[in-house]
Design a protein around this motif. Sequence first.
Motif, PDB file in Angstrom:
ATOM      1  N   ASP A 113      -1.011  15.066 -23.365  1.00 48.60           N
ATOM      2  CA  ASP A 113      -0.059  14.830 -23.759  1.00 48.60           C
ATOM      3  C   ASP A 113       0.587  16.090 -25.669  1.00 48.60           C
ATOM      4  OD1 ASP A 113       0.257  12.617 -23.027  1.00 48.60           O
ATOM      5  OD2 ASP A 113      -1.749  11.052 -23.203  1.00 48.60           O
ATOM      6  N   VAL A 114      -0.825  17.023 -25.673  1.00 47.29           N
ATOM      7  CA  VAL A 114      -0.328  18.034 -26.987  1.00 47.29           C
ATOM      8  C   VAL A 114       1.295  18.371 -26.598  1.00 47.29           C
ATOM      9  CG1 VAL A 114      -2.611  18.519 -26.489  1.00 47.29           C
ATOM     10  CG2 VAL A 114      -1.742  19.750 -25.112  1.00 47.29           C
ATOM     11  N   PRO A 115       1.875  18.482 -27.141  1.00 49.92           N
ATOM     12  CA  PRO A 115       3.178  18.973 -26.947  1.00 49.92           C
ATOM     13  C   PRO A 115       3.329  20.314 -26.481  1.00 49.92           C
ATOM     14  CG  PRO A 115       2.562  18.524 -29.593  1.00 49.92           C
ATOM     15  CD  PRO A 115       1.294  18.474 -29.014  1.00 49.92           C
ATOM     16  N   PHE A 116       4.286  20.874 -26.076  1.00 47.97           N
ATOM     17  CA  PHE A 116       4.687  22.043 -25.480  1.00 47.97           C
ATOM     18  C   PHE A 116       4.118  23.261 -26.217  1.00 47.97           C
ATOM     19  CE2 PHE A 116       6.863  25.261 -23.485  1.00 47.97           C
ATOM     20  CZ  PHE A 116       6.397  25.338 -22.188  1.00 47.97           C
ATOM     21  N   GLY A 117       4.497  23.861 -26.901  1.00 46.90           N
ATOM     22  CA  GLY A 117       3.809  24.597 -27.855  1.00 46.90           C
ATOM     23  C   GLY A 117       1.961  25.064 -27.980  1.00 46.90           C
ATOM     24  N   ARG A 118       1.404  23.841 -27.553  1.00 45.49           N
ATOM     25  CA  ARG A 118      -0.101  23.901 -28.220  1.00 45.49           C
ATOM     26  C   ARG A 118      -0.331  24.126 -26.529  1.00 45.49           C
ATOM     27  NH1 ARG A 118      -2.761  20.030 -30.986  1.00 45.49           N
ATOM     28  NH2 ARG A 118      -4.446  20.934 -30.511  1.00 45.49           N
ATOM     29  N   ASP A 119      -1.640  24.364 -26.815  1.00 45.37           N
ATOM     30  CA  ASP A 119      -2.157  24.800 -25.144  1.00 45.37           C
ATOM     31  C   ASP A 119      -3.389  23.438 -25.116  1.00 45.37           C
ATOM     32  OD1 ASP A 119      -3.686  26.209 -23.266  1.00 45.37           O
ATOM     33  OD2 ASP A 119      -4.414  27.171 -24.569  1.00 45.37           O
ATOM     34  N   PRO A 120      -2.774  23.281 -23.744  1.00 40.13           N
ATOM     35  CA  PRO A 120      -3.898  21.811 -23.423  1.00 40.13           C
ATOM     36  C   PRO A 120      -5.368  22.650 -22.874  1.00 40.13           C
ATOM     37  CG  PRO A 120      -2.370  22.744 -21.522  1.00 40.13           C
ATOM     38  CD  PRO A 120      -2.208  23.278 -22.502  1.00 40.13           C
ATOM     39  N   THR A 121      -5.542  23.532 -22.974  1.00 41.68           N
ATOM     40  CA  THR A 121      -7.294  24.582 -22.467  1.00 41.68           C
ATOM     41  C   THR A 121      -7.579  24.271 -23.607  1.00 41.68           C
ATOM     42  OG1 THR A 121      -6.448  26.725 -22.810  1.00 41.68           O
ATOM     43  CG2 THR A 121      -5.978  25.712 -20.700  1.00 41.68           C
ATOM     44  N   ALA A 122      -7.223  24.222 -24.725  1.00 47.25           N
ATOM     45  CA  ALA A 122      -8.348  24.264 -26.256  1.00 47.25           C
ATOM     46  C   ALA A 122      -8.400  22.717 -26.274  1.00 47.25           C
ATOM     47  CB  ALA A 122      -7.220  25.008 -27.578  1.00 47.25           C
ATOM     48  N   MET A 123      -7.466  22.212 -25.845  1.00 47.65           N
ATOM     49  CA  MET A 123      -7.788  20.411 -26.247  1.00 47.65           C
ATOM     50  C   MET A 123      -9.381  20.125 -25.274  1.00 47.65           C
ATOM     51  SD  MET A 123      -7.606  18.147 -27.476  1.00 47.65           S
ATOM     52  CE  MET A 123      -6.195  17.108 -27.757  1.00 47.65           C
ATOM     53  N   LEU A 124      -8.624  20.573 -23.963  1.00 43.83           N
ATOM     54  CA  LEU A 124     -10.796  20.497 -23.221  1.00 43.83           C
ATOM     55  C   LEU A 124     -11.669  21.088 -23.738  1.00 43.83           C
ATOM     56  CD1 LEU A 124      -8.282  21.460 -19.786  1.00 43.83           C
ATOM     57  CD2 LEU A 124      -9.315  19.038 -20.675  1.00 43.83           C
ATOM     58  N   ARG A 125     -11.487  22.299 -24.463  1.00 46.38           N
ATOM     59  CA  ARG A 125     -12.697  22.809 -24.808  1.00 46.38           C
ATOM     60  C   ARG A 125     -13.159  22.185 -25.764  1.00 46.38           C
ATOM     61  NH1 ARG A 125     -10.436  27.635 -27.283  1.00 46.38           N
ATOM     62  NH2 ARG A 125      -9.304  27.902 -25.221  1.00 46.38           N
ATOM     63  N   GLU A 126     -12.498  21.346 -26.607  1.00 53.02           N
ATOM     64  CA  GLU A 126     -13.047  20.853 -27.683  1.00 53.02           C
ATOM     65  C   GLU A 126     -13.828  19.463 -27.078  1.00 53.02           C
ATOM     66  OE1 GLU A 126      -9.975  19.686 -30.463  1.00 53.02           O
ATOM     67  OE2 GLU A 126      -9.346  21.561 -30.599  1.00 53.02           O
ATOM     68  N   ILE A 127     -13.388  18.481 -26.090  1.00 52.52           N
ATOM     69  CA  ILE A 127     -13.844  17.638 -25.859  1.00 52.52           C
ATOM     70  C   ILE A 127     -14.727  17.731 -24.680  1.00 52.52           C
ATOM     71  CG2 ILE A 127     -13.398  15.967 -23.520  1.00 52.52           C
ATOM     72  CD1 ILE A 127      -9.661  16.153 -24.044  1.00 52.52           C
TER      73      ILE A 127
END
Length: 96
Positions: free
Chosen positions: A66-80
Motif C-alpha cells: 500500500d505504499v505509494p509507487f515512488g517508495r520502496d515496499p521492501t523498506a516497509m517489509l524491513r521495518e515490519i
Amino acid sequence: MTTFDFATETSRITSRPAVATRVANTVSNIYRAWKNRRAFYRLGEMSDSELADIGLTRADLHVAIDVPFGRDPTAMLREIASDRVETIEDIARKVA
C-alpha cells in the motif's frame, strides 16, 4: 564586472550541477524502487512457510504494497520484520 554580476554568475554555474545531481538521484531512486517492487512481487509467489522462514507473513505483504509507487515496499517489509523481532526479543526477556 562588478561583484554583484560575479555573484549572480557564480550561483548560476554552481546550481546546474546540483540540479543534475538531484535529477540523477531521483531517477536512480525511482529505478531502485521499481526493481525492488519487482522483487517484492516475487515474494508473493512464496509459500507461507517460506515467508515465515524470513520472518514475514502474507498479511505483511498486503500492508507493504500500500505504499505509494515512488517508495520502496521492501523498506516497509524491513521495518515490519525488525519490529517483530524486537517484540519477540522483549517478550523472551520478560519470560526469562
